[in-house]
Design an enzyme around this catalytic site. Sequence first.
Site, PDB file in Angstrom:
ATOM      1  N   LYS A   1       0.844  -1.174   0.092  1.00 16.12           N
ATOM      2  CA  LYS A   1       0.108  -0.019   0.002  1.00 16.12           C
ATOM      3  C   LYS A   1       0.869   1.304  -0.039  1.00 16.12           C
ATOM      4  O   LYS A   1       1.589   1.420   0.833  1.00 16.12           O
ATOM      5  CB  LYS A   1      -0.971  -0.184   1.266  1.00 16.12           C
ATOM      6  CG  LYS A   1      -1.746   1.130   1.409  1.00 16.12           C
ATOM      7  CD  LYS A   1      -2.663   1.175   2.558  1.00 16.12           C
ATOM      8  CE  LYS A   1      -3.709   2.339   2.369  1.00 16.12           C
ATOM      9  NZ  LYS A   1      -4.499   2.340   3.683  1.00 16.12           N
TER      10      LYS A   1
ATOM     11  N   LYS B   1      -2.134  -1.311  -3.663  1.00 11.96           N
ATOM     12  CA  LYS B   1      -3.128  -0.172  -3.835  1.00 11.96           C
ATOM     13  C   LYS B   1      -2.156   1.008  -3.775  1.00 11.96           C
ATOM     14  O   LYS B   1      -1.137   0.952  -2.943  1.00 11.96           O
ATOM     15  CB  LYS B   1      -3.885  -0.161  -2.562  1.00 11.96           C
ATOM     16  CG  LYS B   1      -4.479   0.804  -2.094  1.00 11.96           C
ATOM     17  CD  LYS B   1      -5.215   0.614  -0.889  1.00 11.96           C
ATOM     18  CE  LYS B   1      -6.128   2.053  -0.636  1.00 11.96           C
ATOM     19  NZ  LYS B   1      -6.511   1.944   0.825  1.00 11.96           N
TER      20      LYS B   1
HETATM   21  C1  PBG Z   1      -6.527   3.694   5.248  1.00 14.85           C
HETATM   22  C2  PBG Z   1      -7.114   3.572   4.145  1.00 14.85           C
HETATM   23  C3  PBG Z   1      -6.890   4.425   3.019  1.00 14.85           C
HETATM   24  C4  PBG Z   1      -7.785   4.112   1.981  1.00 14.85           C
HETATM   25  C5  PBG Z   1      -8.366   3.004   2.452  1.00 14.85           C
HETATM   26  N1  PBG Z   1      -7.977   2.473   3.811  1.00 14.85           N
HETATM   27  C6  PBG Z   1      -5.720   5.304   2.590  1.00 14.85           C
HETATM   28  C7  PBG Z   1      -5.358   6.343   3.624  1.00 14.85           C
HETATM   29  O1  PBG Z   1      -6.117   7.392   4.060  1.00 14.85           O
HETATM   30  O2  PBG Z   1      -3.961   6.384   3.523  1.00 14.85           O
HETATM   31  C8  PBG Z   1      -7.881   4.545   0.672  1.00 14.85           C
HETATM   32  C9  PBG Z   1      -9.056   4.305  -0.254  1.00 14.85           C
HETATM   33  C10 PBG Z   1      -9.165   5.258  -1.363  1.00 14.85           C
HETATM   34  O3  PBG Z   1      -8.439   6.310  -1.709  1.00 14.85           O
HETATM   35  O4  PBG Z   1     -10.273   4.986  -1.986  1.00 14.85           O
HETATM   36  N2  PBG Z   1      -6.957   2.721   6.275  1.00 14.85           N
END
Ligand code: PBG
Length: 319
Positions: A187, A239
Amino acid sequence: MRRLVSETSLRAQQLVLPAFVADGIDEPRAISSLPGVSQHTVDSLRREAAAAAEAGLGGIMLFGVPRDEDKDATGSCGAAADGILNRALTAVRDEVGDDLLVMADTCLDEFTDHGHCGVLGTDARGEQVIDNDATLAAYGELAVAQAAAGAHVVSPSGMMDGQIGRIREALDSAGHHDVALLAYSAKYSSAFYGPFREAVGSSLRGDRRTYQQDPANARESLREVRLDLEEGADMVMVKPALSYLDILRQTAEVSDVPVAAYQVSGEYAMISAAVERGWIDHDPAVMESLTSIRRAGADIVLTYWALHAARLLADGWRV
Ligand code: PBG
């Protein structure tokens, strides 16, 4: 001929719909940076989940949005049985049973008043840092609460070291042997999460670069994937998706469990904004983006267009 020789398929069952449920609202609330996506009430979320099951989607991924006054430094309302996400998990599981996989975002950032994915501590020099190991204990409790609430799958997204092993242990000791783990393994610390942070009313100031991946690195991500596999991940995720298709391909080559990719909020927002201006065509752009994510190696795609894409496919859209 094109149908016969097509190398990539897209099916509703491969798609997972991310959905937001907010505490303290009576009506679904539109998210301006994600046109067409709303924060749900528990009731409207139930209906959305029923529609997702009806459309043949593979799953629904739930994010909780607590009231500001319920946030604290340790994100305690995440694990509380009456916390918004856990109530929503129970309601959705009750609605769909086993017809749709009910997945929970397993992270503290929605629930903490500082907006970080972990709990804070201080290092030897007195600087404020994320306390990786204290966070693992909190993740264990969070995952067990989510499993008890009805999640089929818990999805640790906080990028703490050791989170998969620790959560597996916690689930097993609580008797949740058959709750699966979808690991956000690679991620990235990405600008493309911008609209999501509005969607969950994030309290974050600063960034997550000390725990999310550096966009410049690929080898490092493959190491994260390997570690998660060793720790017991049942599925691994990359991601965002579109800017990281190379990572997705490399992950698919080394993973012996299914690989997911998350088409994040900024990817959705970019296409939506261009469509609004009449600069590109919505459906072809959406389906091309999803196809390319599948082609790069994703078995599973999380996308805010999951329902829309499933309906296009049902109407005969050919990929
Ligand atoms: C963190 C989380 C994030 C997303 C999902 N869970 C990102 C973040 O704030 O670092 C991003 C999902 C999206 O942008 O669609 N738990």
